[in-house]
Write a protein that holds these residues in place. Sequence first.
Motif, PDB file in Angstrom:
ATOM      1  N   ALA B  70     -33.881   2.503  13.360  1.00 50.46           N
ATOM      2  CA  ALA B  70     -33.865   1.672  14.568  1.00 50.46           C
ATOM      3  C   ALA B  70     -33.605   0.210  14.213  1.00 50.46           C
ATOM      4  O   ALA B  70     -32.867  -0.491  14.913  1.00 50.46           O
ATOM      5  N   ILE B  77     -30.409   1.105  19.620  1.00 45.87           N
ATOM      6  CA  ILE B  77     -31.512   1.977  19.210  1.00 45.87           C
ATOM      7  C   ILE B  77     -31.357   3.342  19.866  1.00 45.87           C
ATOM      8  O   ILE B  77     -31.593   4.387  19.241  1.00 45.87           O
ATOM      9  N   VAL B 133     -38.455   1.306  20.914  1.00 38.56           N
ATOM     10  CA  VAL B 133     -38.328   2.575  20.204  1.00 38.56           C
ATOM     11  C   VAL B 133     -39.061   3.671  20.982  1.00 38.56           C
ATOM     12  O   VAL B 133     -38.527   4.757  21.200  1.00 38.56           O
TER      13      VAL B 133
END
Lengths: 116, 142
Positions: B70, B77, B133
């Motif tokens: 990431a 991402i 994330v």
Amino acid sequence: MLIVYPWTQRFFDSFGNLSSPTAIIGNPKVRAHGKKVLSSFGEAVKNLENLKATYSKLSELHCEKLHVDPENFRLLGDILVIVLAAHFTKDFTPACQATWQKLVGVVAHALAYKYH
Amino acid sequence: MTLTQAEKAAVITIWTKVATQADAIGAESLERLFSSYPQTKTYFPHFDLSQGSAQLRGHGSKVMNAVGEAVKNIDDIRGALAKLSELHAYILRVDPVNFKLLSHCILCSVAAHYPSDFTPEVHAAWDKFLSSVSSVLTEKYR
């Protein structure tokens, strides 16, 4: 907390300049309030058997006068844990963190207890 | 929630340090997670979760590798973690609340290992990044 979760600044209009991380870190009212809050935690540690009573008045204050959503107590509790991690590094072991997570949890609960 | 250029820079700078002991920090983050939030252990009935276990270290590694991916692809991402996103949505189905808990524990580990680097601004950048994330990993849930 004021930097990482900027929406929490909504409760501190009287604090003056919170316009940047530098301003927040240097703000004397922020410092003074941090001391107040941490002292209150000290009271909690001294009265672990009786937290609801210890925080009864503060709980009413946060609900009736300050109108603080209890979610903010959880946010601040987690921030405190991270600050402790940064201060105590290796000493802030997983077991130590677990204990402190419990403490901030029960303090948050006690502070929210008188909400209605 | 998008990361500013300064926040991306902060994430990348700290990551270069974290990457040097990613496995250890990954394992420690999981240890923190299982100690503070024992309910998270329910996702690992097939694991030996004792301190220092090979499975814990292996899984910590896996998690940090994904974080590293990431970071490397911080401008995309979603693209970088697409497979992981499907895995979590259709196979693992870890309840979304747990991503916040693990993110918090990763922050604790990073703070404990790199105290002088972990300024409030860096903390904010990492909190946002891990939040992104987590968002990507849960976005296909329904």
